[in-house]
Structures are given as C-alpha cells and as structure tokens.
Design an enzyme around this catalytic site. Sequence first.
Site, PDB file in Angstrom:
ATOM      1  N   ALA A  61      44.429  34.409  34.026  1.00  0.00           N
ATOM      2  CA  ALA A  61      45.844  34.548  33.659  1.00  0.00           C
ATOM      3  C   ALA A  61      46.500  35.531  34.624  1.00  0.00           C
ATOM      4  O   ALA A  61      45.824  36.379  35.202  1.00  0.00           O
ATOM      5  CB  ALA A  61      45.939  35.062  32.230  1.00  0.00           C
ATOM      6  N   GLU A 123      37.684  39.713  30.855  1.00  0.00           N
ATOM      7  CA  GLU A 123      38.820  40.191  30.062  1.00  0.00           C
ATOM      8  C   GLU A 123      38.568  41.556  29.438  1.00  0.00           C
ATOM      9  O   GLU A 123      39.476  42.377  29.312  1.00  0.00           O
ATOM     10  CB  GLU A 123      39.151  39.184  28.956  1.00  0.00           C
ATOM     11  CG  GLU A 123      39.866  37.939  29.434  1.00  0.00           C
ATOM     12  CD  GLU A 123      38.940  36.832  29.901  1.00  0.00           C
ATOM     13  OE1 GLU A 123      37.758  37.116  30.203  1.00  0.00           O
ATOM     14  OE2 GLU A 123      39.399  35.675  29.983  1.00  0.00           O
TER      15      GLU A 123
HETATM   16  C1  LIG Z   1      47.604  35.847  22.564  1.00  0.00           C
HETATM   17  C2  LIG Z   1      47.917  35.613  23.989  1.00  0.00           C
HETATM   18  C3  LIG Z   1      46.914  34.676  24.663  1.00  0.00           C
HETATM   19  C4  LIG Z   1      47.059  34.798  26.124  1.00  0.00           C
HETATM   20  C5  LIG Z   1      45.780  34.490  26.785  1.00  0.00           C
HETATM   21  C6  LIG Z   1      45.690  35.338  28.000  1.00  0.00           C
HETATM   22  C7  LIG Z   1      44.355  35.159  28.581  1.00  0.00           C
HETATM   23  C8  LIG Z   1      43.977  36.017  29.485  1.00  0.00           C
HETATM   24  C9  LIG Z   1      42.699  35.822  30.070  1.00  0.00           C
HETATM   25  C10 LIG Z   1      42.678  36.275  31.513  1.00  0.00           C
HETATM   26  O1  LIG Z   1      42.521  35.455  32.344  1.00  0.00           O
HETATM   27  S1  LIG Z   1      42.881  37.900  31.868  1.00  0.00           S
HETATM   28  C11 LIG Z   1      42.588  37.957  33.610  1.00  0.00           C
HETATM   29  C12 LIG Z   1      41.149  37.755  33.904  1.00  0.00           C
HETATM   30  N1  LIG Z   1      40.920  37.848  35.321  1.00  0.00           N
HETATM   31  C13 LIG Z   1      40.484  38.936  35.896  1.00  0.00           C
HETATM   32  O2  LIG Z   1      40.221  39.931  35.274  1.00  0.00           O
HETATM   33  C14 LIG Z   1      40.324  38.869  37.388  1.00  0.00           C
HETATM   34  C15 LIG Z   1      41.007  40.049  38.018  1.00  0.00           C
HETATM   35  N2  LIG Z   1      40.902  39.990  39.462  1.00  0.00           N
HETATM   36  C16 LIG Z   1      39.781  40.355  40.121  1.00  0.00           C
HETATM   37  O3  LIG Z   1      38.770  40.697  39.575  1.00  0.00           O
HETATM   38  C17 LIG Z   1      39.871  40.328  41.609  1.00  0.00           C
HETATM   39  O4  LIG Z   1      41.204  40.482  41.965  1.00  0.00           O
HETATM   40  C18 LIG Z   1      39.317  39.036  42.236  1.00  0.00           C
HETATM   41  C19 LIG Z   1      39.948  37.817  41.603  1.00  0.00           C
HETATM   42  C20 LIG Z   1      37.787  38.989  42.076  1.00  0.00           C
HETATM   43  C21 LIG Z   1      39.646  39.034  43.757  1.00  0.00           C
HETATM   44  O5  LIG Z   1      39.135  40.204  44.330  1.00  0.00           O
HETATM   45  P1  LIG Z   1      39.534  40.584  45.834  1.00  0.00           P
HETATM   46  O6  LIG Z   1      38.817  41.839  46.136  1.00  0.00           O
HETATM   47  O7  LIG Z   1      39.346  39.415  46.696  1.00  0.00           O
HETATM   48  O8  LIG Z   1      41.093  40.851  45.825  1.00  0.00           O
HETATM   49  P2  LIG Z   1      41.946  41.929  45.027  1.00  0.00           P
HETATM   50  O9  LIG Z   1      42.416  42.952  45.989  1.00  0.00           O
HETATM   51  O10 LIG Z   1      41.243  42.383  43.830  1.00  0.00           O
HETATM   52  O11 LIG Z   1      43.174  41.053  44.536  1.00  0.00           O
HETATM   53  C22 LIG Z   1      44.104  40.505  45.458  1.00  0.00           C
HETATM   54  C23 LIG Z   1      45.473  40.575  44.831  1.00  0.00           C
HETATM   55  O12 LIG Z   1      45.494  39.689  43.735  1.00  0.00           O
HETATM   56  C24 LIG Z   1      45.950  40.365  42.568  1.00  0.00           C
HETATM   57  N3  LIG Z   1      45.283  39.762  41.413  1.00  0.00           N
HETATM   58  C25 LIG Z   1      43.987  39.517  41.251  1.00  0.00           C
HETATM   59  N4  LIG Z   1      43.756  38.926  40.073  1.00  0.00           N
HETATM   60  C26 LIG Z   1      44.948  38.784  39.481  1.00  0.00           C
HETATM   61  C27 LIG Z   1      45.368  38.235  38.237  1.00  0.00           C
HETATM   62  N5  LIG Z   1      44.497  37.675  37.379  1.00  0.00           N
HETATM   63  N6  LIG Z   1      46.662  38.269  37.947  1.00  0.00           N
HETATM   64  C28 LIG Z   1      47.564  38.803  38.804  1.00  0.00           C
HETATM   65  N7  LIG Z   1      47.235  39.343  40.012  1.00  0.00           N
HETATM   66  C29 LIG Z   1      45.933  39.318  40.324  1.00  0.00           C
HETATM   67  C30 LIG Z   1      45.510  41.808  42.806  1.00  0.00           C
HETATM   68  O13 LIG Z   1      46.276  42.658  42.019  1.00  0.00           O
HETATM   69  C31 LIG Z   1      45.773  41.958  44.287  1.00  0.00           C
HETATM   70  O14 LIG Z   1      47.148  42.162  44.481  1.00  0.00           O
HETATM   71  P3  LIG Z   1      47.714  43.627  44.758  1.00  0.00           P
HETATM   72  O15 LIG Z   1      49.144  43.388  45.085  1.00  0.00           O
HETATM   73  O16 LIG Z   1      46.884  44.200  45.849  1.00  0.00           O
HETATM   74  O17 LIG Z   1      47.558  44.388  43.480  1.00  0.00           O
END
Ligand SMILES: CCCCCC/C=C/CC(=O)SCCNC(=O)CCNC(=O)[C@H](O)C(C)(C)COP(=O)(O)OP(=O)(O)OC[C@H]1O[C@@H](n2cnc3c(N)ncnc32)[C@H](O)[C@@H]1OP(=O)(O)O
Length: 720
Positions: A61, A123
């Site tokens: 998400a 999460e």
């Molecule tokens: C009742 C309501 C129901 C709603 C249901 C909602 C459900 C939610 C479930 C979810 O999906 S929560 C999110 C789960 N995902 C994560 O936790 C992944 C988080 N990201 C990472 O672990 C890492 O970013 C990565 C994907 C492994 C990539 O790592 P890498 O080292 O290659 O790059 P980064 O520097 O970490 O990231 C690059 C850039 O991308 C932004 N970013 C990464 N993931 C997300 C995301 N899920 N959403 C928005 N942005 C994301 C990160 O912030 C970096 O950007 P920045 O500008 O440098 O901050």
Amino acid sequence: MAQYSRISGSVGLITLKSLPVNALGAVVRQGIVDSLKTALQDPKVTSVVICGQNGVFCGGADIKEFGDSESGPPLIPMIHAIEAGNKPMVAAIEGFALGGGLELALGCHYRIAHSKARLGLPEVTLGLLPAAGGSQRLPRLIGVPAALDLIITGRHVTAAEALQLGIVDQVTDHHTVDAAVKFALSVAGRPLDARRISSYSCPPVSGDLDALFEEVMRKVRRGARGAIAPVACVQAVRAAATLPYARGMERERELMATLFTSGQARALQYSFFAQRAVSRWSTPSGARWDASAPKPVRKVAVIGLGTMGRGIAVALAQAGFPVVSVETQEKQLTEAKRAVSQMLERGAKRRGVAAPLDKMSYSSNIQAVADVDLVIEAVFEDMGLKKKIFQQLSAVCKPDALLCTNTSSLDVDQLASQTRNPELVVGMHFFAPAHVMKLLEVVYGPRSSPQALATAMQLGKKMGKVSVAVGNCPGFVGNRMLKAYVEQAFFLLEEGATPELVDSALEEFGFSMGFFKVSDLSGLDVGWKVRKEDGLALPGVSTGPSARIRQGRRYSPLGDLLCQRGRFGQKTGSGWYQYGKPGGRVATPDPWLHSFLEEYRAQHGLVPRRIDPQEVLERCLYALINEGFRILEDGIAAGPEDIDCIYVFGYGWPHYRGGPMFYAAMVGLPKVLERLEHYYRAHPDVPDLQPCSLLRRLVASGSPPVQKWKEAIKKLHSQL
Ligand SMILES: CCCCCC/C=C/CC(=O)SCCNC(=O)CCNC(=O)[C@H](O)C(C)(C)COP(=O)(O)OP(=O)(O)OC[C@H]1O[C@@H](n2cnc3c(N)ncnc32)[C@H](O)[C@@H]1OP(=O)(O)O
C-alpha cells in the site's frame, strides 16, 4: 496507474506503474480494477498475468496516502475480485512483493517469482497488520506456525524460501513475465476452486492449537515491550485458525481499525520515512548529499583490535570490503585474529552464507595501511594516543586516503589538525557491538570536505548502518543528549527515588533497560573515567556545599562514590543493584545501596520526597529532548529525523514512540515547554531544565508538526 495489454494472443497483462516501488495508491488500484474488468470481459483472454514495471512487483500500500482520506477503489474488494475471477490470475513477482503487494499476489491463483525476489508482510514494522486478507490467507496457505513467524517479525523471505514454504508455485532465473505468461497459457481453462486460498482451512497444527497461541502470545508480549501491532498480528492469525474466512476478515478489519489510527503506527511510519530522510544529509555550510559524490573505497584498514575495532572489522568484511587490521600489541593481535574469525563464522552460519575470512588480513605494523583508501582508527578514547596515530597515518597513507576516527566524544577537528589533509578527516561513531548495532554517527568537522562526508556516509550504508551526519561538538548528538538524561536520573536518586523506581518508569515507557541497569551492564567506571577527565569527579570533596556543585552548576557525585567503593556494576557483582557474584547478570535491589542513599541524603541535608513515575519520565526525557532542541538550534543535527534515528537505532528508544523529537511533538510542544518551565523553577541550578529558545520559538509559531520543523527552523534562523 496500471497498464493493460493483451499478449501471446490470449493472456491479459496488467502492469502496475508507479515509481519507485509500484505502491498500491488510489490511481494504481483504479487501474487494476479497470484492467481486471477488461480482461474478464474480453472473450479472447483466457488467463491474466499481473506484474510491475521496472523489475519490481509491488512494495505494498502507498504509505504516503495513509494520513489522507481514502479515495479510489478499496484494496480488499479489489483482491477479492481477482480471486473470484473465472480466469486464472498469475502474479509475476520480480524485485519484491511486500505487504499489500504480497496480499495482491495471494489473491491470485498462482504465483511465479524470480529467484532474486523477496516477499514478506512487513506491516508490523509500520505498526499495522496485513489487513488486506494477508493475515487470513497466509496461514491458510502455509500453515499457522510459518505464517505467524512471517507476520509477527515482518521479515522478508527469498524466493527459494517462499517456494519451500509454499507461498509461490514456481521460481525462475529467467525473464519472470515471460515465465508467468507461459505458465498462464498452460493453466488456461483449468478449474479454479482449489486455487482460491480464501476457501482453504488452515492446515492442522501438531499439538494443541490453544496452547500454541498462548505460548506465542506470551513470547510476543514479552518481546514487544508495549508495542501493540505484534499482539494484534497474533490475534488476527488466531482468527484465521479458528474462524471461517468471512468472520476472520471481520476480525482482521476490527484489529486493523484500532492499529491504523494509533500513535504507534504514526510513530513507526514517521520512522520509516525518517530513516530514508537522513540519507539525504546536508550541513549548515551548504554541503548536500546530492551535490557531493563519494570517493570509491576498495580497501579499508582498521587500527586497534579491541572490542570496537573487532566489531568494525567484522562489519566491513561482511559488507564485502578487504580489510587490513592493525594491532601493535602481539598478544592482543593473536587473540583478536581468533575472535574476529569466530565472529565472522557465527555471522555466516546465521545468514547461511560462506564466512568472508579471505577478506581479512592482519599486521602489527602500521605501514600495512599504505595502500588502503580509507582507515578507521579504533583505539582507546585517549586524545594523546589518537593524535599520535593520526600523525603516523598522515605520513603512511596515500595522500588522498580518508582518515576516520571511531570516537564517542573526542574532538574530530583536533585530530584533523594532526594530518596533512584535514579535509579528509571525519568521525565515525560506531555503537557496541559494532557489527550488530544499526547506528553510525558520521561526524564532520569544520574542515571535513563534503566528499569525505559523502564517502563515510556511503560506507556506512554499505555496512548496513543507519548513518546520520552530525556536526562536531562534545558528545556529538547521542551522547550530548544522554548527558542531560543521566544527570536527571542521578538527581532523582538524591531527591528520594531508588534505581528500581527510575528504571521501572523507563522500562514501562518502552526502554529495554532503565538507565541504572544499563550503567551496571556497561560498567560505572566508564562514566567515572570521563567525569575525572572532565574535572567533575574530584577526590576528597564528599561533604559541604561544594560537594554537589561543579563548574557552577548542580552535580551529583553518587556515581563517583560507588566507583570509589569498587562498585562498577555487573563485572564486580554490584553497582546500582547487586548481582550475587562478579559477572552476575540478574539485577536485584540492594539494601546496602538503599541505606547508602539514605545516609547520603542525610549527610547533605536532602529531605527525600515521594517521586512518581511521571516525574521520572518528564525529568529524564524532557531534559534530553530540550538538549535535542539545542542541537537543532546549533545546527549540529540537520533535522528532528536525524536525532530520532540516532535514538531509535543507537540508544534503545522504543521504536514505536518514533524517537525523542517525534515524542515531543506527540506530547505537544506547549506541554513539554510548560513542564520544563515548571522543573526549572524548582531546580534553577540545573541549566539543562531551562527551556531552549528554539522550543519557545516553535511554540510561539504555533507548534508545527515534526515533519515541518526543518522548514520552521530555517525560517526562524533567517529571522534572527
Ligand atoms: C482498514 C484499512 C485497510 C487498509 C489496508 C492497508 C494495507 C496496508 C498494507 C501495506 O501494504 S503497508 C506497506 C507494506 N510495505 C512495506 O512496508 C514496504 C516498505 N518499503 C520497503 O521496505 C522498501 O522501500 C523496499 C520496497 C524494500 C525498497 O527498498 P529500497 O532500499 O530499494 O528503496 P527505499 O529507499 O526504501 O524506497 C525508495 C522510495 O520508495 C518509497 N517507498 C517504499 N515503499 C513505499 C510504500 N509502500 N509506499 C510509499 N512509498 C514507499 C520510499 O519512501 C523511498 O522514497 P523516499 O522519497 O526516499 O522516502
């Protein structure tokens, strides 16, 4: 967005397109819903592949949208529609499938992963649970114990482990989308009922299910130390194991509703972005991460193989750098060689890789560092010794080699002045054990070049550290703030508290150990040595008014008095607590210490009063936070995110509280200011309690949210 096309005649291809990680924001979800409709309605399409652009399936998400009011189609019905579809849906997983990304893949009927892909439900690390069906589908697919492990820890698994666990159906080394399309063609027309995970029951567990959950819950509560998300994760998986799918989904939704709006989730999500923000460093002189290219580092040296040097050498070798380790004392060198090899072997075993023993070489001669690109000096905290080593390094090393000092408090600039090229000198403050602890303070002096700073920051990143650039001042950021906190802990003992009372308040807050237990663990003599060097711990002034005043301000000699009695903590069997024997680990309250405190108070005319845990927290934490504001005011840290990462990753600040500056914002800056004013009125001889002018000015400017402080500070500075 999501792009739709038809390929190989009969396969609908849905490509998630949202750089950098194809997060499932509102626009992407709308794109998926529209594409799905097209694919299901097109009679020529017999199966569907879902993939992501740029070699990345989906990072979950869109966390940036969490604070906004929901727009676009919701995730859960979208995944249900995929699963309910009457054409086989195949997820083509490259890069990573995390959180909602994996939940989307679990809604598909088949999953094909590239061998380098990583999958997980992280999460919990954001204060949430997998609430788009992940907590209900994963246990049904791979069984309760394996699902609990993944969901509670949030760990990522490799494609190979995912295959072994049964999360994916196939792993490929080739082009993932091609493999998925081929697979989709092969399963076209097959019945799908048996592929819909929501229709499964969880595989039976061996033994009693209730007992299993009770045991897991006990462990999780103990480890979580107040974090609510891991507990909710266990409850959600229990629902999967005990309820039909629809009721399990209801439970998942209820649990998520509580977490989603919690302060803990806000703190952990802030911390996620803070970790990324600190890599975009800047300095008051205008140097910036995006304008300073790091120098290439091919070979590194470590000088001094005590505890810190060994940990640093191990972390470097594990990061793939050839390391020359220099230790001039032969006996220490022999011991260190054995210890480093053991540490490398243990680490390799844990990670299931080969130990990088070939990366290490050793010497007792400093000349061995002549060809390295970067040196990390890690000898004792002794300015005289360090200066001598920097003079030698300056003579021996290549003229463009970067010279770094691992110091927790010494003046980096003084060391720079011993060298030919002071612009190539920076501090690298590692935390013990250096191969385990995530934090690295990279200290730039007034003469450090932006390139030197960029190089050290990049090296830290390659070593897997959260590297934070900080200015040069006594204690840098972490230890400078800690001083104010420690001082309050001592004063509270003088005023009537016990070590147990202070520690339990701090542990209740979420620290794994209170200050006095930490002090016993690391050794009271460490702080005593520093206080002696700083002219604070003076022999012979144990009575009279001057006994509790140093350098014009209130001082507590309590720690010095314990050290004078040989009570150095665990290693001597007693300190603030007693341990039964030297080296004992279990702290028990010490009646001797209580009598000692009573006598001490009587001797100094201090009337003990009842101190409550709230006062402990406010005095210790607000004094520390106040110093944090001073650090921001002085430009030693670029923003609150830097301070918060330092405290979360180096000082045991509970992650789910975001860090001290985030915590201050959550409490409310006006409240922090009011309490500091209150305590300063009561203790005018304690300057640490005097509210910092930046705090006052932020309150006067309306207490902006922590994410806006950097901007606000810049504005306030420009108005001066
Ligand atoms: C009742 C309501 C129901 C709603 C249901 C909602 C459900 C939610 C479930 C979810 O999906 S929560 C999110 C789960 N995902 C994560 O936790 C992944 C988080 N990201 C990472 O672990 C890492 O970013 C990565 C994907 C492994 C990539 O790592 P890498 O080292 O290659 O790059 P980064 O520097 O970490 O990231 C690059 C850039 O991308 C932004 N970013 C990464 N993931 C997300 C995301 N899920 N959403 C928005 N942005 C994301 C990160 O912030 C970096 O950007 P920045 O500008 O440098 O901050």
